[in-house]
Design a protein around this motif. Structure first.
Motif, mmCIF file in Angstrom:
data_model
loop_
_atom_site.group_PDB
_atom_site.id
_atom_site.type_symbol
_atom_site.label_atom_id
_atom_site.label_comp_id
_atom_site.label_asym_id
_atom_site.label_seq_id
_atom_site.Cartn_x
_atom_site.Cartn_y
_atom_site.Cartn_z
ATOM 1 N N UNK A 154 34.567 22.996 46.446
ATOM 2 C CA UNK A 154 34.566 23.701 45.170
ATOM 3 C C UNK A 154 35.929 23.503 44.527
ATOM 4 N N UNK A 155 36.009 22.487 43.665
ATOM 5 C CA UNK A 155 37.259 22.253 42.953
ATOM 6 C C UNK A 155 36.973 22.253 41.452
ATOM 7 N N UNK A 156 37.999 22.221 40.616
ATOM 8 C CA UNK A 156 37.771 22.355 39.168
ATOM 9 C C UNK A 156 36.878 21.292 38.549
ATOM 10 N N UNK A 157 36.699 20.153 39.204
ATOM 11 C CA UNK A 157 35.918 19.076 38.600
ATOM 12 C C UNK A 157 34.509 18.935 39.172
ATOM 13 N N UNK A 158 34.290 19.401 40.410
ATOM 14 C CA UNK A 158 32.979 19.194 41.027
ATOM 15 C C UNK A 158 32.810 20.137 42.216
ATOM 16 N N UNK A 159 31.636 20.714 42.321
ATOM 17 C CA UNK A 159 31.275 21.506 43.494
ATOM 18 C C UNK A 159 29.995 20.932 44.078
ATOM 19 N N UNK A 160 29.866 20.987 45.398
ATOM 20 C CA UNK A 160 28.672 20.487 46.068
ATOM 21 C C UNK A 160 28.137 21.538 47.019
ATOM 22 N N UNK A 161 26.826 21.662 47.038
ATOM 23 C CA UNK A 161 26.164 22.627 47.904
ATOM 24 C C UNK A 161 25.234 21.870 48.844
#
Length: 265
Positions: free
Chosen positions: A50-57
């Protein structure tokens, strides 16, 4: 047939900001991706980054899901790299064999049960008072392990029942000529091959008027050895520890890197 999915979210979109700020809302959105409602199957998930440019679940489900609603509302619909990845999990389960080693990652909620918390929360204090007023002894309270040594011990104590062991890591031997005098029997064991790579405290509400929830989480990475294939398969599908509905307990495996394979030898 179980499926493992990876869903990319765009943290700059309003819907993604709302989901990423609340495990309660994100869990509800994940359950909405399954066709059979209400959902009765086991669903495990983890916020992988979870960073400012992309999050992955990452999401593990028993039936094939559809994540179109998440992509449309909180992802990159139609963009390269924006489509969710959905993979059949069965081939991995079939590769589980006694003695085989894998790299692993786990985000969990390490807790212990105590009769009375040292510093009870408002809700815990209310339970204690209610028990005292009624003359009843309340059930045990879940209290988080906050330090890294406590969190590591929490995991190590659970390995056997979950079908795996964590072997010792091997320290890098000193270069020729740098070995300390009298160190012919130098122990190269560096302790169990697992580390806590991050930990966090999550605070959110169960809905607009619901109670506040506080979760202490730890993310473990390391190497494991299969000791009971059936038990490990059950663990991969069922998770480890509490708070699974809030993104905790999903254990994932990966092949060992060549350097790790060499280190085992």
């Amino acid at each position: 047939m179980p499926y493992l999915s990876k869903i990319a979210l765009n943290p700059r979109r309003r819907a993604a900001i709302s989901l990423l700020s609340s495990p309660h809302r994100l869990h509800a959105a994940i359950l909405a991706g399954l066709a059979v409602q209400p959902v009765t199957e086991r669903v495990l998930w983890r916020l992988e980054n979870n960073n400012p440019s992309r999050a992955e679940v990452l999401v593990l489900t028993e039936s094939r899901p559809s994540w179109a609603h998440l992509v449309d509302d909180a992802g990159w619909p139609g963009a390269d790299g924006g489509d969710p990845l959905i993979a059949d999990y069965t081939p991995l389960l079939e590769r589980i064999a006694r003695g085989r080693e894998f790299g692993f990652r786990l985000t969990a909620n390490p807790v212990q049960s105590v009769a009375r918390p040292t510093r009870p929360s408002e809700q815990q204090a209310a339970r204690l008072k209610e028990g005292a007023d009624n003359g009843n002894r309340p059930r045990g309270f879940r209290v988080a392990h906050r330090t890294v040594p406590q969190q590591l011990q929490w995991l190590l104590k659970r390995c056997e029942r979950h079908g795996f062991a964590i072997p010792d890591a091997t320290a890098t031997p000193p270069a020729p000529g740098l070995k300390p005098a009298g160190a012919d029997d130098l122990d190269l064991s560096a302790g169990p091959a697992v580390t806590v790579v991050s930990h966090d405290i999550l605070r959110f509400s169960k809905g607009k008027a619901g109670p506040r929830v506080t979760l202490s989480t730890a993310t473990f990475e390391g190497r494991l050895r299969v000791t009971d294939p059936d038990a490990l398969r059950a663990t991969l599908l069922g998770g480890i520890g509490p708070a699974k509905g809030y993104g905790q307990g999903l254990l994932t495996l990966a092949p060992l890197r060549p350097t790790e394979d060499a280190g085992r030898g």
